[in-house]
Design an enzyme around this catalytic site. Structure first.
Site, PDB file in Angstrom:
ATOM      1  N   HIS A  12      -3.671   4.310   4.555  1.00 43.40           N
ATOM      2  CA  HIS A  12      -4.761   3.338   4.675  1.00 43.40           C
ATOM      3  C   HIS A  12      -6.052   3.951   4.141  1.00 43.40           C
ATOM      4  O   HIS A  12      -6.761   3.352   3.342  1.00 43.40           O
ATOM      5  CB  HIS A  12      -4.923   2.912   6.124  1.00 43.40           C
ATOM      6  CG  HIS A  12      -6.092   2.034   6.366  1.00 43.40           C
ATOM      7  ND1 HIS A  12      -6.150   0.727   5.940  1.00 43.40           N
ATOM      8  CD2 HIS A  12      -7.286   2.274   6.979  1.00 43.40           C
ATOM      9  CE1 HIS A  12      -7.299   0.198   6.285  1.00 43.40           C
ATOM     10  NE2 HIS A  12      -8.015   1.113   6.908  1.00 43.40           N
ATOM     11  N   TYR A  59       4.181   5.661  11.257  1.00 44.51           N
ATOM     12  CA  TYR A  59       4.486   4.276  11.628  1.00 44.51           C
ATOM     13  C   TYR A  59       5.321   3.509  10.607  1.00 44.51           C
ATOM     14  O   TYR A  59       5.637   2.341  10.832  1.00 44.51           O
ATOM     15  CB  TYR A  59       3.189   3.502  11.907  1.00 44.51           C
ATOM     16  CG  TYR A  59       2.168   3.522  10.781  1.00 44.51           C
ATOM     17  CD1 TYR A  59       2.277   2.663   9.690  1.00 44.51           C
ATOM     18  CD2 TYR A  59       1.074   4.377  10.819  1.00 44.51           C
ATOM     19  CE1 TYR A  59       1.343   2.667   8.667  1.00 44.51           C
ATOM     20  CE2 TYR A  59       0.123   4.397   9.807  1.00 44.51           C
ATOM     21  CZ  TYR A  59       0.269   3.541   8.733  1.00 44.51           C
ATOM     22  OH  TYR A  59      -0.659   3.554   7.720  1.00 44.51           O
ATOM     23  N   ARG A 101       0.858  -1.180   0.000  1.00 46.74           N
ATOM     24  CA  ARG A 101       0.000   0.000   0.000  1.00 46.74           C
ATOM     25  C   ARG A 101       0.899   1.236   0.000  1.00 46.74           C
ATOM     26  O   ARG A 101       1.442   1.632   1.019  1.00 46.74           O
ATOM     27  CB  ARG A 101      -0.884  -0.025   1.241  1.00 46.74           C
ATOM     28  CG  ARG A 101      -1.989   1.013   1.262  1.00 46.74           C
ATOM     29  CD  ARG A 101      -2.542   1.152   2.668  1.00 46.74           C
ATOM     30  NE  ARG A 101      -1.654   1.943   3.507  1.00 46.74           N
ATOM     31  CZ  ARG A 101      -1.478   1.760   4.820  1.00 46.74           C
ATOM     32  NH1 ARG A 101      -2.095   0.791   5.446  1.00 46.74           N
ATOM     33  NH2 ARG A 101      -0.666   2.540   5.496  1.00 46.74           N
TER      34      ARG A 101
END
Length: 393
Positions: free
Chosen positions: A284, A293, A280
């Site tokens: 998200h 993160y 990805r």
């Protein structure tokens, strides 16, 4: 002028009469887990002993067009959300090969159960891209008839669509049809109990369903290694059906593996788990900040495996596409982006009172009370606006 999905045509199939002219090398030997790959990141064809595919130049160009237009639509939707035109958007950036490859493996009579990120699969099924945006704009609950394209409405609840797909596939088997069902979900959803229950029922009832997991490495902010102690595709062994890991950035491998799994389901051999190992590249959703993160170096490493760039290198190396093709496709992409923006901004607001319709077939006292209260609340804004207008006179 409109730009429409090519899925109105029959799904592409190999002609079987012309073998690709690419120079092929042996499938590289690697330690477990095995990864099915037919097109390297450098755009070179490689052989796999179990999965072979031969496509015409026209079919290859079609796959490239699908991925480019899907990415352009996705970029426009992201921009619309950033500008306040959509409430939320879940980007597929980086996952185009997994979705287009698997989507083009489907027959017209197969049925698809998506999550909320399968924009490329929707394109392959002939769903107008603008219909995907109504829910994210808050004007409808999904702007298409699932039975018109055999493409179910987007599912926001994580993993629940795998149960729907399994039940539908069990029904297909009882009807004696030779069609197949495919359920899409992510690596994070694989941790949900619904998915485990789906695997159990699909195995026991030998349901003609393909579980297509797009492992994009991150379940929001949790990496895959914090969700499982074995590669995801190996989980299928515990349920008694095969699992396969495919290079999710290789559109040819995704097409070949998914086609094989669907054919297996149609032959009555039961379910298959396909793990498309991809990444990805974006957030998200537009409410997420991945910089909190994950490292930039990780994304940069995966950008080198970009699925669109990979196929373009192959097309150029084999002489299947010239600059005129790419220029024309760029123009088509911009036309699509413009149409998406115009259609979204012109979507009419729904009637606020419509939320009370069809809650109960025969009406309900409590709903009637809530409707009256909400109507009074809405009317209070009109009174306020009228008063302000009067004060300004």
């Amino acid at each position: 002028m409109t730009v429409e999905s090519t899925a109105a045509r029959k799904p592409r199939r190999s002609s079987g009469t012309k073998r690709a002219s690419a120079k092929r090398t042996s499938q590289p030997q690697s330690s477990e887990p095995q990864l099915v790959q037919l097109l390297s990141p450098e755009g070179e064809r490689v052989e796999h002993p179990d999965y072979r595919i031969d496509l015409t130049p026209e079919e290859l160009l079609g796959l490239y067009r699908d991925m480019v237009l899907t990415r352009r639509f996705d970029a426009e939707a992201t921009a619309l959300q950033r500008q306040g035109e959509l409430g939320l958007w879940a980007s597929l950036l980086g996952q185009e090969a997994a979705q287009i490859g698997s989507g083009r493996a489907l027959r017209d009579d197969d049925y698809v159960f998506p999550t909320y990120r399968e924009h490329g699969v929707a394109w392959c099924r002939g769903v107008d891209p603008t219909n995907l945006l109504g829910m994210f704009r808050g004007v409808n609950h999904g702007g298409w008839d699932p039975n018109s394209n055999n493409f179910h409405l987007y599912t926001i609840v994580i993993g629940s669509q795998t149960l729907h797909a399994t039940g539908y596939a069990m029904g297909v088997a009882k009807d004696g049809a030779d069609s197949a069902v495919i359920a899409y979900f992510g690596d994070g959803a694989s941790s949900q109990g619904d998915v485990a229950e789906s695997f159990t029922f699909a195995a026991v009832y030998n349901a003609p369903v393909v579980f297509f997991c797009q492992n994009n490495q991150w379940a929001i902010s949790e990496p895959t290694e914090k969700q499982t102690r074995v590669p995801l595709y190996q989980r299928a062994q515990g349920y008694g059906f095969p699992g396969i890991r495919v290079d999710g950035n290789d559109v040819l491998a995704c097409l070949a593996v998914t086609r094989s799994a669907l054919e297996r389901a149609r032959r009555g051999e039961g379910p298959t788990l396909v793990e498309a190992f991809t990444y990805r590249m974006g957030a998200h959703t537009t409410s997420d900040d991945p910089t909190k993160y994950r490292a930039d170096e990780e994304r940069e490493a995966w950008e080198a495996k970009d699925p669109i760039l990979r196929l373009r290198r192959y097309l150029e190396r084999e002489g299947h596409a010239d600059e005129a093709f790419f220029t024309a496709l760029d123009e088509e992409s911009e036309t699509l982006g413009k149409r998406v923006r115009e259609v979204v901004r012109a979507m009419p607001d729904p009637d606020p009172m419509a939320i009370f319709d069809h809650v109960y077939a025969d009406g309900h006292t409590l709903v009637d009370e809530e409707r009256a209260q909400f109507a009074a609340y809405q009317a209070s804004f009109e009174d306020t606006q009228s008063g302000s207008a009067g004060e300004g006179k």
